[in-house]
Enzyme design. Structure first.
Site, PDB file in Angstrom:
ATOM      1  N   THR A 286      -3.929   3.080   9.884  1.00 52.59           N
ATOM      2  CA  THR A 286      -3.072   3.203   8.616  1.00 52.59           C
ATOM      3  C   THR A 286      -1.636   2.590   9.245  1.00 52.59           C
ATOM      4  O   THR A 286      -1.607   2.193  10.305  1.00 52.59           O
ATOM      5  CB  THR A 286      -2.837   4.588   8.333  1.00 52.59           C
ATOM      6  N   CYS A 287      -0.834   2.433   8.380  1.00 56.08           N
ATOM      7  CA  CYS A 287       0.508   1.584   8.504  1.00 56.08           C
ATOM      8  C   CYS A 287       1.328   2.059   9.500  1.00 56.08           C
ATOM      9  O   CYS A 287       1.182   3.396   9.849  1.00 56.08           O
ATOM     10  CB  CYS A 287       1.324   1.807   7.239  1.00 56.08           C
ATOM     11  N   PRO A 288       1.860   1.476  10.384  1.00 53.41           N
ATOM     12  CA  PRO A 288       1.938   0.105  10.320  1.00 53.41           C
ATOM     13  C   PRO A 288       0.929  -0.661  11.649  1.00 53.41           C
ATOM     14  O   PRO A 288       1.044  -1.680  11.912  1.00 53.41           O
ATOM     15  CB  PRO A 288       3.129   0.022  11.023  1.00 53.41           C
ATOM     16  N   ILE A 289      -0.073   0.015  11.897  1.00 53.94           N
ATOM     17  CA  ILE A 289      -0.819  -0.337  13.200  1.00 53.94           C
ATOM     18  C   ILE A 289      -1.581  -1.897  12.678  1.00 53.94           C
ATOM     19  O   ILE A 289      -1.626  -2.646  13.554  1.00 53.94           O
ATOM     20  CB  ILE A 289      -1.885   0.726  13.460  1.00 53.94           C
TER      21      ILE A 289
END
Lengths: 73, 139
Positions: free
Chosen positions: A12-15
């Site tokens: 998920t964000c920000p990966i």
């Protein structure tokens, strides 16, 4: 010129954005970076980053909730 | 000139440290430079073993709220603060530790995560970063 694959499925964000940036940094000029993921906002935002970095967005594909973004450095 | 983001990390609350690191990593990922100035309660998060130790800014409820949020974050596969910090460093982010806070709180360099800190400084250092920044936040 080589092809670098980045798998961010389930992340998920920000990966996905971070992993894309890391791959771009490591790539050589002309290399193809293929990012795969499932996080919907990233599908929209990775192309924004590609544009901001002045790179070439080769392709954006999606099938069954999984997208693949292809970038050329 | 590269565009730049500067954040004053004043809060030590866990959720706000997340906000700071996510925004900073986003900036780096999108081709900007990023500097984080850790001061006051924020600096405590740079103490050894302290990164994830902050309370929630709301509904902490003696730690019950925090553990509930952490469970939900795990379920949503949100990455750890440690990983976000390592990514931030790998992408060339800069961490500045506030020397005045160190004096006030009696924090020594050896108490801090020296592996993460790029430089030590006071308000002048922050201003030099901020005056060249297109985005400047106080968290």
């Amino acid at each position: 010129m080589s092809k670098i694959k980045v798998d961010c499925c389930g992340e998920t964000c920000p990966i996905p954005l971070i992993e894309t940036r890391k791959a771009i940094r490591k790539a050589s000029f002309g290399d193809i970076i293929e990012v795969r993921g499932t996080h919907q906002a990233s599908k929209k935002e990775i192309p924004m980053a590609v544009k901001a970095l002045g790179l070439k967005l080769v392709d954006v594909k999606e099938e069954g909730g999984e997208w693949v973004i292809t970038i050329q450095k | 000139m590269t565009e730049k983001l500067t954040i004053v990390v004043h809060s030590g609350d866990m959720d706000k440290i997340y906000s700071a690191l996510i925004i900073a990593n986003g900036a780096l990922s999108m081709g900007m430079e990023a500097s984080l100035f850790f001061t006051f309660w924020g600096l405590q998060r740079l103490q050894r073993g302290g990164l994830g130790k902050g309370p929630l800014s709301k509904m902490h409820m003696l730690g019950i709220g925090k553990s509930m949020i952490k469970q939900r974050m795990n379920k949503a596969n949100v990455s750890s603060l440690e990983r976000l910090m390592q990514d931030f460093k790998e992408l060339g982010g800069k961490i500045i530790a506030c020397e005045m806070t160190m004096e006030i709180m009696g924090i020594k360099k050896e108490d801090l995560r020296e592996d993460l800190i790029t430089e030590y400084g006071a308000v002048g250092t922050y201003i030099q970063e901020a005056r060249k920044s297109t985005i400047n936040l106080f968290i």
